[in-house]
Design an enzyme around this catalytic site. Structure first.
Site, mmCIF file in Angstrom:
data_model
loop_
_atom_site.group_PDB
_atom_site.id
_atom_site.type_symbol
_atom_site.label_atom_id
_atom_site.label_comp_id
_atom_site.label_asym_id
_atom_site.label_seq_id
_atom_site.Cartn_x
_atom_site.Cartn_y
_atom_site.Cartn_z
ATOM 1 N N ASP A 198 -7.002 -1.405 -4.247
ATOM 2 C CA ASP A 198 -8.209 -1.045 -3.488
ATOM 3 C C ASP A 198 -9.103 0.262 -4.189
ATOM 4 O OD1 ASP A 198 -6.826 -2.579 -1.541
ATOM 5 O OD2 ASP A 198 -5.732 -0.895 -0.875
ATOM 6 N N ASP A 212 1.051 -1.299 -0.143
ATOM 7 C CA ASP A 212 -0.146 -0.131 -0.003
ATOM 8 C C ASP A 212 1.017 1.267 0.234
ATOM 9 O OD1 ASP A 212 -2.409 -1.436 0.139
ATOM 10 O OD2 ASP A 212 -2.285 -1.734 2.320
#
Length: 155
Positions: A130, A112
């Site tokens: 995401d 991330d």
């Protein structure tokens, strides 16, 4: 139908490329300010789901992701021909699901890097996959609402 698979492939490619760039060019937890006090690139790893829930439960994620991918493909073929917005949404969800699945499968964690602070709240760090999943789910909801309104109009 192929264009929605192409969309998913593009999402996967962008997702994996951006994650590769983060891993190769940033130290873990390194933070690069883009817009001070609002948006940072932060190298982070997540072995769970959103907000780190179910951390380390890779077997669970493998099973759920495979079920989700099969369901997306089924719905794409069953309903995607008649509802382009729904098909677009499923293409985005498919790309996002596979993008994060690749990370979990090969690295047992997800890379991330988008880090936002919104009104003082440090939002959980996320990635392209995401984002694609979130946009896809929002579009599924919109497509469903439009379809319900259309069905009520016919009744």
């Amino acid at each position: 139908m192929y264009r929605y698979y192409l969309l998913a492939a593009i999402v996967i490619a962008i997702d994996q490329f951006t994650k590769y760039l983060v891993v190769k060019n940033m130290e873990l937890y390194e933070q690069i300010p883009i817009i001070e006090d609002f948006f940072y690139l932060t190298s982070h790893r997540n072995s769970g789901a959103a907000w780190g829930i179910l951390e380390g439960k890779m077997g669970f994620f493998y099973i759920i992701t495979i079920i989700v991918i099969i369901g997306i493909i089924y719905y794409l073929h069953k309903y995607g021909k008649d509802n382009k917005l729904f098909a677009l949404a499923l293409g985005l969800i498919l790309g996002g699901a596979i993008g994060n699945f690749i990370d979990r499968l090969f690295h047992q964690e997800v890379v991330d890097f988008f880090d936002f602070i919104i009104f003082g709240y440090d939002f959980p760090i996320f990635n392209i996959a995401d984002s694609s999943l979130t946009i896809g789910v929002i579009l599924v909801i919109i497509a469903t609402l439009f379809e319900e309104k259309k069905q009520k109009g016919k009744a």
